[in-house]
Design a protein around this motif. Structure first.
Motif, mmCIF file in Angstrom:
data_model
loop_
_atom_site.group_PDB
_atom_site.id
_atom_site.type_symbol
_atom_site.label_atom_id
_atom_site.label_comp_id
_atom_site.label_asym_id
_atom_site.label_seq_id
_atom_site.Cartn_x
_atom_site.Cartn_y
_atom_site.Cartn_z
ATOM 1 N N ARG A 45 0.839 -1.211 0.000
ATOM 2 C CA ARG A 45 0.000 0.000 0.000
ATOM 3 C C ARG A 45 0.873 1.260 0.000
ATOM 4 O O ARG A 45 0.627 2.198 -0.751
ATOM 5 N N TYR A 46 1.893 1.262 0.814
ATOM 6 C CA TYR A 46 2.817 2.398 0.892
ATOM 7 C C TYR A 46 3.502 2.636 -0.456
ATOM 8 O O TYR A 46 3.605 3.773 -0.918
ATOM 9 N N LEU A 47 3.959 1.570 -1.099
ATOM 10 C CA LEU A 47 4.612 1.700 -2.401
ATOM 11 C C LEU A 47 3.650 2.240 -3.457
ATOM 12 O O LEU A 47 3.996 3.127 -4.236
ATOM 13 N N ILE A 48 2.442 1.696 -3.482
ATOM 14 C CA ILE A 48 1.450 2.138 -4.476
ATOM 15 C C ILE A 48 1.097 3.607 -4.263
ATOM 16 O O ILE A 48 1.117 4.406 -5.192
ATOM 17 N N LYS A 49 0.785 3.960 -3.014
ATOM 18 C CA LYS A 49 0.416 5.351 -2.727
ATOM 19 C C LYS A 49 1.588 6.303 -2.933
ATOM 20 O O LYS A 49 1.390 7.479 -3.210
ATOM 21 N N GLY A 50 2.813 5.787 -2.828
ATOM 22 C CA GLY A 50 3.998 6.597 -3.029
ATOM 23 C C GLY A 50 4.357 6.788 -4.492
ATOM 24 O O GLY A 50 5.326 7.457 -4.817
ATOM 25 N N GLY A 51 3.575 6.181 -5.386
ATOM 26 C CA GLY A 51 3.788 6.391 -6.806
ATOM 27 C C GLY A 51 4.684 5.384 -7.494
ATOM 28 O O GLY A 51 5.174 5.651 -8.596
ATOM 29 N N MET A 75 -5.579 -7.614 1.507
ATOM 30 C CA MET A 75 -5.670 -6.174 1.747
ATOM 31 C C MET A 75 -7.094 -5.759 2.101
ATOM 32 O O MET A 75 -7.289 -4.842 2.907
ATOM 33 N N GLU A 76 -8.097 -6.428 1.520
ATOM 34 C CA GLU A 76 -9.495 -6.142 1.890
ATOM 35 C C GLU A 76 -9.753 -6.517 3.348
ATOM 36 O O GLU A 76 -10.434 -5.784 4.070
ATOM 37 N N SER A 77 -9.199 -7.648 3.781
ATOM 38 C CA SER A 77 -9.412 -8.069 5.172
ATOM 39 C C SER A 77 -8.780 -7.090 6.156
ATOM 40 O O SER A 77 -9.242 -6.950 7.285
ATOM 41 N N LEU A 78 -7.733 -6.403 5.721
ATOM 42 C CA LEU A 78 -7.084 -5.397 6.556
ATOM 43 C C LEU A 78 -7.693 -4.000 6.359
ATOM 44 O O LEU A 78 -7.257 -3.040 6.990
ATOM 45 N N ARG A 79 -8.657 -3.922 5.443
ATOM 46 C CA ARG A 79 -9.353 -2.665 5.115
ATOM 47 C C ARG A 79 -8.410 -1.591 4.573
ATOM 48 O O ARG A 79 -8.552 -0.403 4.879
ATOM 49 N N ILE A 80 -7.443 -2.042 3.775
ATOM 50 C CA ILE A 80 -6.509 -1.086 3.167
ATOM 51 C C ILE A 80 -6.559 -1.149 1.644
ATOM 52 O O ILE A 80 -5.823 -0.437 0.977
ATOM 53 N N TRP A 81 -7.416 -1.993 1.084
ATOM 54 C CA TRP A 81 -7.525 -2.117 -0.370
ATOM 55 C C TRP A 81 -8.367 -0.983 -0.929
ATOM 56 O O TRP A 81 -9.400 -0.614 -0.374
ATOM 57 N N LYS A 82 -7.924 -0.424 -2.026
ATOM 58 C CA LYS A 82 -8.678 0.603 -2.761
ATOM 59 C C LYS A 82 -8.798 0.122 -4.206
ATOM 60 O O LYS A 82 -7.819 -0.361 -4.778
ATOM 61 N N PRO A 83 -9.979 0.244 -4.825
ATOM 62 C CA PRO A 83 -10.153 -0.210 -6.204
ATOM 63 C C PRO A 83 -9.166 0.426 -7.180
ATOM 64 O O PRO A 83 -8.760 -0.198 -8.162
ATOM 65 N N GLU A 84 -8.721 1.645 -6.903
ATOM 66 C CA GLU A 84 -7.780 2.306 -7.805
ATOM 67 C C GLU A 84 -6.380 1.699 -7.751
ATOM 68 O O GLU A 84 -5.517 2.034 -8.560
ATOM 69 N N PHE A 85 -6.131 0.764 -6.821
ATOM 70 C CA PHE A 85 -4.841 0.082 -6.766
ATOM 71 C C PHE A 85 -4.652 -0.871 -7.947
ATOM 72 O O PHE A 85 -3.533 -1.248 -8.243
ATOM 73 N N ASN A 86 -5.741 -1.266 -8.597
ATOM 74 C CA ASN A 86 -5.631 -2.196 -9.743
ATOM 75 C C ASN A 86 -4.848 -1.624 -10.865
ATOM 76 O O ASN A 86 -4.803 -0.558 -11.228
#
Length: 86
Positions: A45-51, A75-86
């Protein structure tokens, strides 16, 4: 001053200045082990959000799609998944 002390000690131990060890530009790809675990999921998540442009996740699965599903479910079970991560 304290930071300089750490850097000079590290440079002395490694035999070269820190500037040689640190990359001058952002990496073009990352390899991540453990993306279906607690820490690995947060790192992803950190890598994705960091670009990060490309992140290669090493995941036990029979196919690429099955690996992707495992990552998303974790990631969904941890509630950190966002659809835009695809």
């Amino acid at each position: 001053a304290e930071t300089e002390d750490y850097m000079s000690v590290a440079a002395g131990l490694l035999g070269q200045p820190w500037s040689v060890l640190l990359p001058s530009k952002r990496p073009t790809a990352h390899v991540l082990f453990g993306a279906t675990g607690l820490i690995g999921s947060h790192l992803l998540r950190y890598l994705i959000k960091g670009g990060a442009k490309k992140v290669y996740c090493v995941v036990r699965a029979a196919t690429h799609d099955a690996a992707h599903v495992r990552i998303v479910k974790c990631m969904e079970s941890l509630r950190i998944w966002k659809p835009e991560f695809n």
